[in-house]
Write a protein that holds these residues in place. Sequence first.
Motif, PDB file in Angstrom:
ATOM      1  N   THR A  17       0.846  -1.209   0.000  1.00  0.00           N
ATOM      2  CA  THR A  17       0.000   0.000   0.000  1.00  0.00           C
ATOM      3  C   THR A  17       0.881   1.259   0.000  1.00  0.00           C
ATOM      4  O   THR A  17       0.617   2.215  -0.748  1.00  0.00           O
ATOM      5  N   ALA A  18       1.938   1.224   0.809  1.00  0.00           N
ATOM      6  CA  ALA A  18       2.855   2.376   0.848  1.00  0.00           C
ATOM      7  C   ALA A  18       3.526   2.555  -0.519  1.00  0.00           C
ATOM      8  O   ALA A  18       3.650   3.686  -1.022  1.00  0.00           O
ATOM      9  N   TRP A  19       3.934   1.440  -1.130  1.00  0.00           N
ATOM     10  CA  TRP A  19       4.564   1.516  -2.465  1.00  0.00           C
ATOM     11  C   TRP A  19       3.597   2.141  -3.476  1.00  0.00           C
ATOM     12  O   TRP A  19       3.955   3.037  -4.237  1.00  0.00           O
ATOM     13  N   LYS A  20       2.342   1.689  -3.457  1.00  0.00           N
ATOM     14  CA  LYS A  20       1.371   2.195  -4.436  1.00  0.00           C
ATOM     15  C   LYS A  20       1.079   3.685  -4.179  1.00  0.00           C
ATOM     16  O   LYS A  20       0.984   4.477  -5.121  1.00  0.00           O
ATOM     17  N   LEU A  21       0.938   4.050  -2.912  1.00  0.00           N
ATOM     18  CA  LEU A  21       0.693   5.471  -2.595  1.00  0.00           C
ATOM     19  C   LEU A  21       1.871   6.343  -3.035  1.00  0.00           C
ATOM     20  O   LEU A  21       1.682   7.480  -3.488  1.00  0.00           O
ATOM     21  N   SER A  22       3.074   5.773  -2.928  1.00  0.00           N
ATOM     22  CA  SER A  22       4.269   6.572  -3.263  1.00  0.00           C
ATOM     23  C   SER A  22       4.347   6.892  -4.761  1.00  0.00           C
ATOM     24  O   SER A  22       5.118   7.761  -5.166  1.00  0.00           O
ATOM     25  N   GLN A  23       3.554   6.196  -5.577  1.00  0.00           N
ATOM     26  CA  GLN A  23       3.520   6.479  -7.022  1.00  0.00           C
ATOM     27  C   GLN A  23       2.729   7.757  -7.323  1.00  0.00           C
ATOM     28  O   GLN A  23       2.776   8.267  -8.430  1.00  0.00           O
ATOM     29  N   PRO A  34       3.339   0.233  12.926  1.00  0.00           N
ATOM     30  CA  PRO A  34       4.770   0.469  13.114  1.00  0.00           C
ATOM     31  C   PRO A  34       5.581   0.239  11.843  1.00  0.00           C
ATOM     32  O   PRO A  34       6.757   0.553  11.816  1.00  0.00           O
ATOM     33  N   GLY A  35       4.974  -0.350  10.794  1.00  0.00           N
ATOM     34  CA  GLY A  35       5.712  -0.617   9.558  1.00  0.00           C
ATOM     35  C   GLY A  35       6.655  -1.807   9.684  1.00  0.00           C
ATOM     36  O   GLY A  35       6.595  -2.570  10.650  1.00  0.00           O
ATOM     37  N   ASN A  36       7.522  -1.954   8.681  1.00  0.00           N
ATOM     38  CA  ASN A  36       8.502  -3.059   8.675  1.00  0.00           C
ATOM     39  C   ASN A  36       9.732  -2.586   7.884  1.00  0.00           C
ATOM     40  O   ASN A  36       9.819  -1.404   7.502  1.00  0.00           O
ATOM     41  N   GLY A  37      10.650  -3.519   7.648  1.00  0.00           N
ATOM     42  CA  GLY A  37      11.884  -3.143   6.950  1.00  0.00           C
ATOM     43  C   GLY A  37      11.624  -2.554   5.579  1.00  0.00           C
ATOM     44  O   GLY A  37      12.368  -1.690   5.106  1.00  0.00           O
ATOM     45  N   GLY A  38      10.561  -3.014   4.909  1.00  0.00           N
ATOM     46  CA  GLY A  38      10.244  -2.526   3.564  1.00  0.00           C
ATOM     47  C   GLY A  38       9.621  -1.145   3.581  1.00  0.00           C
ATOM     48  O   GLY A  38       9.965  -0.287   2.748  1.00  0.00           O
ATOM     49  N   THR A  39       8.714  -0.897   4.517  1.00  0.00           N
ATOM     50  CA  THR A  39       8.065   0.423   4.556  1.00  0.00           C
ATOM     51  C   THR A  39       9.082   1.508   4.914  1.00  0.00           C
ATOM     52  O   THR A  39       8.943   2.657   4.508  1.00  0.00           O
ATOM     53  N   ALA A  40      10.141   1.107   5.657  1.00  0.00           N
ATOM     54  CA  ALA A  40      11.176   2.093   6.022  1.00  0.00           C
ATOM     55  C   ALA A  40      11.936   2.574   4.791  1.00  0.00           C
ATOM     56  O   ALA A  40      12.543   3.642   4.819  1.00  0.00           O
ATOM     57  N   LEU A  41      11.891   1.789   3.707  1.00  0.00           N
ATOM     58  CA  LEU A  41      12.573   2.213   2.474  1.00  0.00           C
ATOM     59  C   LEU A  41      11.763   3.280   1.733  1.00  0.00           C
ATOM     60  O   LEU A  41      12.281   3.974   0.862  1.00  0.00           O
ATOM     61  N   ILE A  42      10.456   3.352   2.065  1.00  0.00           N
ATOM     62  CA  ILE A  42       9.557   4.251   1.334  1.00  0.00           C
ATOM     63  C   ILE A  42       9.202   5.480   2.160  1.00  0.00           C
ATOM     64  O   ILE A  42       9.037   6.577   1.632  1.00  0.00           O
TER      65      ILE A  42
END
Length: 422
Positions: A17-23, A34-42
């Motif tokens: 969801t974070a990846w798609k919103l970032s587009q 709290p997110g995870n290792g992947g959301t911290a990249l975005i």
Amino acid sequence: MSARVLLAGSGGREHATAWKLSQSPNVGEIFVAPGNGGTALIGTNLPLKSTDIDGIVAAAKANRIDFYLASSDDPQPLGLVDRLRAGGALGYGPSAAAARIEGSKAWAKGFMARRGIPTAEGESFDNYAGAAAYIESLPEGKLWVKASGLAAGKGAVGCETRETALATAREMLIDRQFGASSDTVVIERDMPGWETSAHAFCDGKTAVLWPFATDYKRALTGGEGLNTGGMGSYSPSAGVSAALAEEVKRVVVDPVIAGMAAEGHPYNGTLFPGIMVTAEGPKIVEYNARSGDPETQVLLPRLESDLYEVARAAALGDLGSVDIRWSARPAVGVVVASRGYPESFETGFPITGLDAVDSGVFVFHAGTKAVEDGFVTSGGRVCTVVAMGETMAEARARAYDNARRISFANAYYRTDIALEAV
Ligand code: GLY
């Protein structure tokens, strides 16, 4: 002005969801609690549990959040959307009253009965004597005993015999296996059929269906092992014709929109009905007041439209103002998990291969934690490898070819995801 957007949760669904919103050109910063290792990249992870409503509301104020998109199950029944809206942010997600459709299976059962929505024959009980008498009164055959409240996906137990159903009801109602979540249970007769996951954007007055997805709930290849949150998914679901999709909308989605509005708590947010397609047509297994995990990981890569614009329009009650387009290309997602999930498993193992995937293939993190020189495992479902293709067979082959490149001690994945669809 670029929006500052908040998500709550820590799954592959939140990374997708974070990846798609970032587009979206209209999204500035993304925060995930709290997110995870992947959301911290975005975006920025906020060290707050998704049930810490006071903490999230305070963090939303401190970080000047404009928009919240509900994706995970816990926060909405606790009133997060109501609180954020009261504080001036826009929220796409159900109010606490509307989120009862997932947060209380007993309430949902009553709602479905009032609204004539087809579902399994069953009753709710808050005492063991009543539950036992009901179980004894039913003909022999498989039953489901379900904790009424949220129970981290573990609260629905399939019971092949009356004795197991009685024991399960006792564990939930007397031993309080799931605490307050099993103070009330729903007892249901099994519904023969095949399952598919529907999703819909809802703006309180109308609903627009997403494509369908198929989830693989059991831990092991071939449908063996325990129920999990989901070990893989593909979209579109085999067997869901345009006529069936229309029937699902008419029979189990539109009546929620109409019924919730009529009862004074319009449904805003993503609605995810778990469907059993039976000989009598589609029936509800359960309603979820959010999007599915791992279904979201294969669905959002297929969404061609701007998720932020669609969710914002829905939050404003104006879904009709946006164009919602989906790719015809199928998607397959393979969850790479820690062996032993969903029971006991070890974590803290270094993960390799996350950057070794082909261009256009996604690795959505779930149980990962960033460390100085990369990522280590921190959960049962570690990540979902998602690939698209011209055909389901191509998407499936790419997903597995890339999943094989992800490596950590005790890694495990099912080898039959989307096999039925190729
Ligand atoms: N994959 C099922 C769920 O998200 O509830």
